[in-house]
Enzyme design. Structure first.
Site, PDB file in Angstrom:
ATOM      1  CB  ALA A  66      -0.921  -0.002   1.214  1.00 30.72           C
ATOM      2  CG  ASP A  67       2.760   5.056  -1.448  1.00 33.41           C
ATOM      3  OD1 ASP A  67       3.840   4.842  -0.875  1.00 33.41           O
ATOM      4  OD2 ASP A  67       2.395   6.200  -1.808  1.00 33.41           O
TER       5      ASP A  67
END
Length: 197
Positions: free
Chosen positions: A71-72
């Site tokens: 995830a970012d």
């Protein structure tokens, strides 16, 4: 097979780790070391999706038989991306710019390895109008320094927020509902589906 070997979190974020652990998920952590510099003119949704997919692919190359989740998260004020502040002075400037305004939090989530899939989740956040003393005090707590947009909604920074529209956990760093749906579509057993297999 060790169940933790089947699910790998491609992130060093303690917040993402805590969110998944709270659900009883068992996993190992293997952070991806990639260049996170935005491309020229790259919009927030494209930026977080590109980084999440790249992180997932990088770690999946080392764990091809696992479900690898990456995830970012970034904060966008209009078309500008607000990353992590370098110091308290930059944190003060970011918080002052968010004061009394609406901004957006974007998280890209991606699965690689045993299955592939990705998506972007957007949450709209409204800040209270903050006094200079409130801004200075919060910046000096040290909490903003490793947070996109210079605040932690789940910590002391919760007092900055007037309201949100969308996923609360997305603002923390991992939209749980969407993440679990993505993992389920990828065929990963979840705590409530384990007995059905």
């Amino acid at each position: 097979m060790d169940p933790t070997a089947r699910f790998v979190l491609a992130s060093a974020s303690p917040r993402r780790k805590d969110l998944l652990a709270q659900l009883g998920l068992r996993f190992t952590v293997a952070a991806a070391d990639i260049d996170e510099t935005p491309m020229a003119g790259e919009i927030a949704s494209k930026y977080v999706l590109r980084l999440a997919e790249e992180k997932a692919r990088t770690v999946a190359a080392r764990h091809p038989d696992a479900w690898v989740l990456a995830a970012d998260t970034t904060v966008a004020l209009g078309s500008e991306l607000l990353g992590k502040p370098r110091d308290a002075a930059e944190a003060r400037r970011m918080i002052a710019r968010l004061s009394g305004r609406i901004h957006e939090v974007f998280t890209g989530i991606a699965v690689a390895g045993r299955a592939q899939g990705s998506q972007v989740v957007r949450t709209q956040v409204t800040f209270r109008t903050l006094s200079p003393d409130e801004i200075a005090w919060y910046a000096e707590t040290g909490e903003p320094l490793d947070k996109a947009g210079a605040y932690a909604i789940q910590g002391k920074g919760g007092f900055l927020v007037q309201g949100i529209e969308g996923s609360h956990s997305n603002v923390v760093g991992l939209p749980l509902g969407e993440t679990l749906a993505l993992l389920q579509r990828a065929g990963m057993p979840l705590p409530w589906t384990e007995g059905q297999r």
